[in-house]
Write a protein that holds these residues in place. Structure first.
Motif, PDB file in Angstrom:
ATOM      1  N   PRO A 123       1.540  -3.874  -0.981  1.00  0.00           N
ATOM      2  CA  PRO A 123       1.259  -3.855   0.464  1.00  0.00           C
ATOM      3  C   PRO A 123      -0.227  -4.041   0.745  1.00  0.00           C
ATOM      4  O   PRO A 123      -1.085  -3.655  -0.063  1.00  0.00           O
ATOM      5  N   ASP A 124      -0.540  -4.629   1.890  1.00  0.00           N
ATOM      6  CA  ASP A 124      -1.928  -4.906   2.242  1.00  0.00           C
ATOM      7  C   ASP A 124      -2.794  -3.646   2.281  1.00  0.00           C
ATOM      8  O   ASP A 124      -4.005  -3.711   2.035  1.00  0.00           O
ATOM      9  N   SER A 125      -2.171  -2.510   2.585  1.00  0.00           N
ATOM     10  CA  SER A 125      -2.926  -1.265   2.737  1.00  0.00           C
ATOM     11  C   SER A 125      -3.284  -0.606   1.403  1.00  0.00           C
ATOM     12  O   SER A 125      -4.022   0.392   1.380  1.00  0.00           O
ATOM     13  N   VAL A 126      -2.783  -1.146   0.279  1.00  0.00           N
ATOM     14  CA  VAL A 126      -2.956  -0.504  -1.027  1.00  0.00           C
ATOM     15  C   VAL A 126      -3.984  -1.273  -1.848  1.00  0.00           C
ATOM     16  O   VAL A 126      -3.876  -2.497  -2.027  1.00  0.00           O
ATOM     17  N   LEU A 127      -4.983  -0.574  -2.364  1.00  0.00           N
ATOM     18  CA  LEU A 127      -6.033  -1.187  -3.175  1.00  0.00           C
ATOM     19  C   LEU A 127      -5.506  -1.556  -4.559  1.00  0.00           C
ATOM     20  O   LEU A 127      -4.588  -0.917  -5.088  1.00  0.00           O
ATOM     21  N   ASP A 128      -6.119  -2.578  -5.172  1.00  0.00           N
ATOM     22  CA  ASP A 128      -5.762  -2.965  -6.533  1.00  0.00           C
ATOM     23  C   ASP A 128      -5.928  -1.797  -7.502  1.00  0.00           C
ATOM     24  O   ASP A 128      -5.156  -1.644  -8.451  1.00  0.00           O
ATOM     25  N   GLU A 129      -6.956  -0.968  -7.264  1.00  0.00           N
ATOM     26  CA  GLU A 129      -7.217   0.169  -8.150  1.00  0.00           C
ATOM     27  C   GLU A 129      -6.041   1.145  -8.203  1.00  0.00           C
ATOM     28  O   GLU A 129      -5.786   1.775  -9.231  1.00  0.00           O
ATOM     29  N   ILE A 130      -5.348   1.288  -7.095  1.00  0.00           N
ATOM     30  CA  ILE A 130      -4.159   2.145  -7.054  1.00  0.00           C
ATOM     31  C   ILE A 130      -2.960   1.398  -7.614  1.00  0.00           C
ATOM     32  O   ILE A 130      -2.189   1.923  -8.435  1.00  0.00           O
ATOM     33  N   ALA A 131      -2.777   0.159  -7.191  1.00  0.00           N
ATOM     34  CA  ALA A 131      -1.593  -0.609  -7.580  1.00  0.00           C
ATOM     35  C   ALA A 131      -1.495  -0.784  -9.087  1.00  0.00           C
ATOM     36  O   ALA A 131      -0.393  -0.775  -9.655  1.00  0.00           O
ATOM     37  N   THR A 132      -2.637  -0.927  -9.769  1.00  0.00           N
ATOM     38  CA  THR A 132      -2.592  -1.206 -11.204  1.00  0.00           C
ATOM     39  C   THR A 132      -2.128   0.002 -12.017  1.00  0.00           C
ATOM     40  O   THR A 132      -1.758  -0.147 -13.185  1.00  0.00           O
ATOM     41  N   THR A 133      -2.111   1.195 -11.437  1.00  0.00           N
ATOM     42  CA  THR A 133      -1.592   2.362 -12.171  1.00  0.00           C
ATOM     43  C   THR A 133      -0.070   2.345 -12.252  1.00  0.00           C
ATOM     44  O   THR A 133       0.520   3.102 -13.015  1.00  0.00           O
ATOM     45  N   ASN A 148      11.799  -4.582  -5.611  1.00  0.00           N
ATOM     46  CA  ASN A 148      11.772  -5.369  -4.379  1.00  0.00           C
ATOM     47  C   ASN A 148      11.798  -4.536  -3.112  1.00  0.00           C
ATOM     48  O   ASN A 148      11.308  -4.988  -2.072  1.00  0.00           O
ATOM     49  N   ASP A 149      12.374  -3.349  -3.184  1.00  0.00           N
ATOM     50  CA  ASP A 149      12.557  -2.549  -1.973  1.00  0.00           C
ATOM     51  C   ASP A 149      11.830  -1.210  -2.027  1.00  0.00           C
ATOM     52  O   ASP A 149      11.005  -0.891  -1.175  1.00  0.00           O
ATOM     53  N   TRP A 150      12.163  -0.426  -3.036  1.00  0.00           N
ATOM     54  CA  TRP A 150      11.779   0.972  -3.024  1.00  0.00           C
ATOM     55  C   TRP A 150      10.284   1.165  -3.223  1.00  0.00           C
ATOM     56  O   TRP A 150       9.628   1.866  -2.454  1.00  0.00           O
ATOM     57  N   ILE A 151       9.701   0.538  -4.261  1.00  0.00           N
ATOM     58  CA  ILE A 151       8.274   0.758  -4.543  1.00  0.00           C
ATOM     59  C   ILE A 151       7.397   0.299  -3.380  1.00  0.00           C
ATOM     60  O   ILE A 151       6.565   1.077  -2.890  1.00  0.00           O
ATOM     61  N   PRO A 152       7.523  -0.954  -2.896  1.00  0.00           N
ATOM     62  CA  PRO A 152       6.644  -1.360  -1.789  1.00  0.00           C
ATOM     63  C   PRO A 152       6.767  -0.460  -0.565  1.00  0.00           C
ATOM     64  O   PRO A 152       5.762  -0.118   0.068  1.00  0.00           O
ATOM     65  N   LYS A 153       7.993  -0.051  -0.233  1.00  0.00           N
ATOM     66  CA  LYS A 153       8.208   0.796   0.946  1.00  0.00           C
ATOM     67  C   LYS A 153       7.522   2.141   0.779  1.00  0.00           C
ATOM     68  O   LYS A 153       6.791   2.608   1.664  1.00  0.00           O
ATOM     69  N   PHE A 154       7.722   2.771  -0.357  1.00  0.00           N
ATOM     70  CA  PHE A 154       7.218   4.124  -0.528  1.00  0.00           C
ATOM     71  C   PHE A 154       5.737   4.168  -0.901  1.00  0.00           C
ATOM     72  O   PHE A 154       5.072   5.172  -0.665  1.00  0.00           O
ATOM     73  N   VAL A 155       5.221   3.069  -1.462  1.00  0.00           N
ATOM     74  CA  VAL A 155       3.775   2.982  -1.644  1.00  0.00           C
ATOM     75  C   VAL A 155       3.091   2.832  -0.286  1.00  0.00           C
ATOM     76  O   VAL A 155       2.072   3.472   0.008  1.00  0.00           O
ATOM     77  N   ALA A 156       3.666   1.975   0.578  1.00  0.00           N
ATOM     78  CA  ALA A 156       3.084   1.739   1.900  1.00  0.00           C
ATOM     79  C   ALA A 156       3.092   2.996   2.764  1.00  0.00           C
ATOM     80  O   ALA A 156       2.168   3.233   3.549  1.00  0.00           O
ATOM     81  N   THR A 157       4.141   3.829   2.615  1.00  0.00           N
ATOM     82  CA  THR A 157       4.241   5.043   3.431  1.00  0.00           C
ATOM     83  C   THR A 157       3.524   6.231   2.807  1.00  0.00           C
ATOM     84  O   THR A 157       3.417   7.293   3.428  1.00  0.00           O
ATOM     85  N   GLY A 158       3.022   6.095   1.580  1.00  0.00           N
ATOM     86  CA  GLY A 158       2.272   7.167   0.948  1.00  0.00           C
ATOM     87  C   GLY A 158       3.100   8.166   0.179  1.00  0.00           C
ATOM     88  O   GLY A 158       2.558   9.130  -0.376  1.00  0.00           O
TER      89      GLY A 158
END
Length: 344
Positions: free
Chosen positions: A127-137, A296-306
């Motif tokens: 998601p656009d709101s998530v930094l690469d530093e977080i996403a790479t974990t 495709n569904d769960w990770i992007p949704k729940f990463v975006a919502t925190g």
């Protein structure tokens, strides 16, 4: 496009920066321009020669970046998409170990390079709101935790929405990268999590969703649980030493189940299930429906919502040149969670 990689060409390092060809993007893959990478325990164990490894090797499983090329059989991903996930490096290594008894030399699949081919089923759109530093974990540690929660411990996926808290689960090593993801996933599964970690990490694991915290340095954990009237029949052992696994077996008792991240068959006891957590169990073709829904569904949704927050990390900003030091620091216990290297 020009490619460089941090290559291990001798046991115990150091990694050497080399110019190498850009890997060919196969029809079922996407080629990712790497922006950030994260270390994991497998890296420093191979670095130290703990596994029979044919050198040279290119390490690195956890990557965040941008799609640079899309294989002709791939749908749903486009050039320019931000993605993160798990490279094929560890999976290919495990397959080699099973076939030959050693990990074959591999300079194609490792994440410690500027361009890496990845399988769509092992990456998610960031998601656009998530930094690469977080996403790479969200690489090896996340998928290991998911395999433990959904396969080894048997929690259902998709996760029922609005379900009441059903039971308590103990997570030993809750502040480690795998343990921290296990806490988050179990919390999402409406489980009351009992986190075992050091006292300095109490606030951290509570922020991930843990309901109870136990200091493993504060005396016998079994006694501490009894003193708080906390009874569990399931445990996720993210450390899996002989000491921690035996403690988890004591805690769950007969009829219980312990999920462990090491092969500890010698500790098996009658009447208690021991389930080894193997990340390949969730990454293989047989688990495509589960993996597809997660990715495709769960990770992007729940990463975006925190609800999914990633894990704590130490940032290194020197690109490929910093990876060797990051691996050594991870090996030496100087890293809480992950070492994340940016500027690739």
């Amino acid at each position: 496009m020009a490619n460089q990689a941090a290559i291990l060409d001798q046991s115990h390092g150091p990694l050497v920066i080399k110019d190498i060809p850009v890997p060919q993007c196969h029809p079922t893959e996407v080629l990712v321009k790497v922006k950030a990478v994260a270390t994991n325990a497998a890296d420093w164990k191979i670095y130290q020669g703990h596994f029979p490894q044919v050198l040279p090797a290119l390490l690195g499983c956890d990557v965040a970046g941008e799609v640079a090329e899309v294989g002709r059989s791939v749908i749903g991903l486009n050039v320019g998409d931000r993605v993160a996930g798990f490279t094929q490096q560890q999976m290919v290594g495990m397959q080699s170990m099973m076939a030959t008894g050693s990990v074959a030399s591999d300079i194609r699949h490792g994440g410690y390079q500027k361009f890496v081919p990845m399988l769509p089923r092992m990456i998610f759109k960031v998601p656009d709101s998530v930094l690469d530093e977080i996403a790479t974990t969200f690489g090896c540690s996340f998928f290991t935790a998911a395999a433990g929660v959904f396969k080894s411990l048997g929690f259902p996926f998709p996760i029922p929405e609005g379900a009441p808290v059903r039971e308590k689960v103990l997570v030993w090593g809750a502040a480690s990268a795998v343990g921290a993801f296990a806490v988050q996933l179990l919390t999402a599964c409406h489980v009351e999590v009992i986190a075992v970690c050091s006292a300095k990490n109490f606030d951290y694991v509570r922020s991930l969703g843990a309901s109870h915290v136990i200091d493993y340095r504060g005396g016998d954990v079994v006694t501490q649980l009894s003193g708080q009237d906390l009874k569990v029949k399931k445990a996720f052992d993210a450390i899996s030493s002989h000491e921690t696994c035996n403690a988890c077996l004591d805690i769950v008792g007969e009829g219980g189940i312990v999920a462990d991240v090491q092969f500890l068959e010698a500790l098996r006891r009658p009447g208690i299930e021991m389930e080894h957590i193997n990340v390949v169990d969730i990454l293989g073709e047989a688990q495509a429906p589960l993996l597809s829904s997660l990715i495709n569904d769960w990770i992007p949704k729940f990463v975006a919502t925190g609800i999914l927050k990633g894990v704590q990390s130490k940032i290194y900003s020197g690109g490929l040149n910093d990876i060797d030091q990051a691996i050594r620091d991870h090996r030496d216990g100087k890293i809480a969670g992950k070492a994340v290297i940016t500027g690739i």
